[in-house]
Design a protein around this motif. Structure first.
Motif, PDB file in Angstrom:
ATOM      1  N   UNK A  32       0.862  -1.180   0.000  1.00  0.00           N
ATOM      2  CA  UNK A  32       0.000   0.000   0.000  1.00  0.00           C
ATOM      3  C   UNK A  32       0.894   1.225   0.000  1.00  0.00           C
ATOM      4  N   UNK A  33       0.378   2.318  -0.564  1.00  0.00           N
ATOM      5  CA  UNK A  33       1.141   3.556  -0.678  1.00  0.00           C
ATOM      6  C   UNK A  33       0.548   4.603   0.256  1.00  0.00           C
ATOM      7  N   UNK A  34       1.397   5.241   1.047  1.00  0.00           N
ATOM      8  CA  UNK A  34       0.956   6.335   1.912  1.00  0.00           C
ATOM      9  C   UNK A  34       0.648   7.567   1.055  1.00  0.00           C
ATOM     10  N   UNK A  35      -0.378   8.337   1.417  1.00  0.00           N
ATOM     11  CA  UNK A  35      -1.349   8.045   2.481  1.00  0.00           C
ATOM     12  C   UNK A  35      -2.384   7.037   1.991  1.00  0.00           C
ATOM     13  N   UNK A  36      -2.817   6.161   2.863  1.00  0.00           N
ATOM     14  CA  UNK A  36      -3.776   5.137   2.475  1.00  0.00           C
ATOM     15  C   UNK A  36      -5.013   5.249   3.368  1.00  0.00           C
ATOM     16  N   UNK A  37      -6.147   4.809   2.848  1.00  0.00           N
ATOM     17  CA  UNK A  37      -7.368   4.787   3.631  1.00  0.00           C
ATOM     18  C   UNK A  37      -7.387   3.585   4.559  1.00  0.00           C
ATOM     19  N   UNK A  38      -7.877   3.788   5.772  1.00  0.00           N
ATOM     20  CA  UNK A  38      -7.872   2.694   6.740  1.00  0.00           C
ATOM     21  C   UNK A  38      -8.735   1.538   6.269  1.00  0.00           C
ATOM     22  N   UNK A  39      -9.909   1.826   5.718  1.00  0.00           N
ATOM     23  CA  UNK A  39     -10.789   0.753   5.259  1.00  0.00           C
ATOM     24  C   UNK A  39     -10.137  -0.039   4.126  1.00  0.00           C
ATOM     25  N   UNK A  40      -9.418   0.663   3.246  1.00  0.00           N
ATOM     26  CA  UNK A  40      -8.707  -0.021   2.174  1.00  0.00           C
ATOM     27  C   UNK A  40      -7.660  -0.969   2.758  1.00  0.00           C
ATOM     28  N   UNK A  41      -6.949  -0.493   3.773  1.00  0.00           N
ATOM     29  CA  UNK A  41      -5.916  -1.321   4.383  1.00  0.00           C
ATOM     30  C   UNK A  41      -6.522  -2.564   5.022  1.00  0.00           C
ATOM     31  N   UNK A  42      -7.624  -2.401   5.762  1.00  0.00           N
ATOM     32  CA  UNK A  42      -8.277  -3.547   6.400  1.00  0.00           C
ATOM     33  C   UNK A  42      -8.737  -4.548   5.341  1.00  0.00           C
ATOM     34  N   UNK A  43      -9.260  -4.037   4.230  1.00  0.00           N
ATOM     35  CA  UNK A  43      -9.697  -4.921   3.150  1.00  0.00           C
ATOM     36  C   UNK A  43      -8.515  -5.687   2.567  1.00  0.00           C
ATOM     37  N   UNK A  44      -7.391  -5.013   2.425  1.00  0.00           N
ATOM     38  CA  UNK A  44      -6.202  -5.674   1.884  1.00  0.00           C
ATOM     39  C   UNK A  44      -5.670  -6.722   2.858  1.00  0.00           C
ATOM     40  N   UNK A  45      -5.697  -6.418   4.147  1.00  0.00           N
ATOM     41  CA  UNK A  45      -5.273  -7.391   5.154  1.00  0.00           C
ATOM     42  C   UNK A  45      -6.135  -8.645   5.055  1.00  0.00           C
ATOM     43  N   UNK A  46      -7.459  -8.447   4.998  1.00  0.00           N
ATOM     44  CA  UNK A  46      -8.369  -9.580   4.886  1.00  0.00           C
ATOM     45  C   UNK A  46      -8.125 -10.387   3.627  1.00  0.00           C
ATOM     46  N   UNK A  47      -7.880  -9.685   2.516  1.00  0.00           N
ATOM     47  CA  UNK A  47      -7.660 -10.369   1.248  1.00  0.00           C
ATOM     48  C   UNK A  47      -6.379 -11.196   1.275  1.00  0.00           C
ATOM     49  N   UNK A  48      -5.315 -10.631   1.836  1.00  0.00           N
ATOM     50  CA  UNK A  48      -4.040 -11.355   1.908  1.00  0.00           C
ATOM     51  C   UNK A  48      -4.169 -12.568   2.825  1.00  0.00           C
ATOM     52  N   UNK A  49      -4.853 -12.394   3.958  1.00  0.00           N
ATOM     53  CA  UNK A  49      -5.035 -13.516   4.878  1.00  0.00           C
ATOM     54  C   UNK A  49      -5.833 -14.637   4.229  1.00  0.00           C
ATOM     55  N   UNK A  50      -6.872 -14.267   3.470  1.00  0.00           N
ATOM     56  CA  UNK A  50      -7.658 -15.295   2.781  1.00  0.00           C
ATOM     57  C   UNK A  50      -6.825 -15.972   1.705  1.00  0.00           C
TER      58      UNK A  50
END
Length: 230
Positions: free
Chosen positions: A95-113
């Motif tokens: 992810x590139x700063x500045x990033x949206x928190x919701x986008x980051x949470x979505x990316x975390x979930x996607x990577x974990x899945x």
């Protein structure tokens, strides 16, 4: 899920960790590369490349050499990293700063899945295998069995099924599926998703995949619990 946040800027780290805690994650924060490499086990690492003591790329390589923990790289400039570099580092996303928190949470979930690290409801899951009883999927061998009969899937059909099976019962948005199974910069027709869903239904059972019209798709925990389309 336990996250390791490697970020030396407290103005970023403190609200980020607080937000992740509110999302239900367990969070450990460190500010240096040396601390990151000695922090112990985590389910996912958020790694800032701009660290004060060690080059973030070297830290990423060191973490990857020790384990297969999913790594999301955080960078201040999009031209600091590209997809080839990402693969060379052993990271799973960036992810590139500045990033949206919701986008980051979505990316975390996607990577974990995608890496098989997320917990699934009603499923027995490890990093390489998912067992729903009626369906078994092994990421290591890329084999799928339905009612103990092996099913031949194309590579993309397997990736799509693995994505859905990692979070059974959840309806995933069409754009989310396209981004994670195909590519976040996919410019082709989204009809390819419908074609692959239709093919999967023929191979693993018509009621195994739930469709919410205009929203997306999900894998049913029990085939008889799915109504196909609603």
């Amino acid at each position: 899920m336990h996250l390791l946040v490697v970020e030396d800027d407290l103005s970023i780290a403190e609200p980020l960790c607080a937000g992740l805690l509110r999302e239900g994650f367990s969070v450990q924060h460190v500010a240096t590369g040396a601390e990151a490499t000695s922090a112990g086990d985590a389910d996912l690492v958020l790694l800032d490349l701009g660290l004060p003591d060690l080059d973030g790329r070297a830290v990423c390589r060191a973490l990857r050499a020790e384990s297969n923990v999913p790594i999301i790289v955080v960078t201040a400039r999009s031209d600091e990293i590209d997809r080839v570099t990402l693969l060379e580092l052993g990271a799973d996303d960036y992810v590139v700063k500045p990033f949206g928190f919701r986008e980051l949470v979505a990316r975390i979930g996607a990577v974990l899945r995608r890496t098989g690290a997320s917990e699934t409801s009603g499923a027995s899951s490890t990093a390489s295998a998912i067992d729903l009883g009626w369906l078994r999927l092994d990421r290591r061998t890329r084999r799928v069995t339905v009612d103990d009969d092996e099913v031949a899937l194309t590579p993309k059909e397997f990736d799509l099924l693995a994505f859905l099976a990692a979070d059974v019962g959840t309806i995933h948005l069409r754009d989310e599926i396209i981004r994670d199974v195909w590519d976040e910069n996919w410019w082709g027709s989204t009809k390819t998703l419908d074609v692959h869903i239709a093919s999967l239904r023929k191979k693993i059972g018509a009621t195994s995949i739930v469709t919410v019209r205009g929203v997306g798709f999900g894998l049913a925990e029990h085939r008889d619990a799915a109504s196909g389309e609603r």
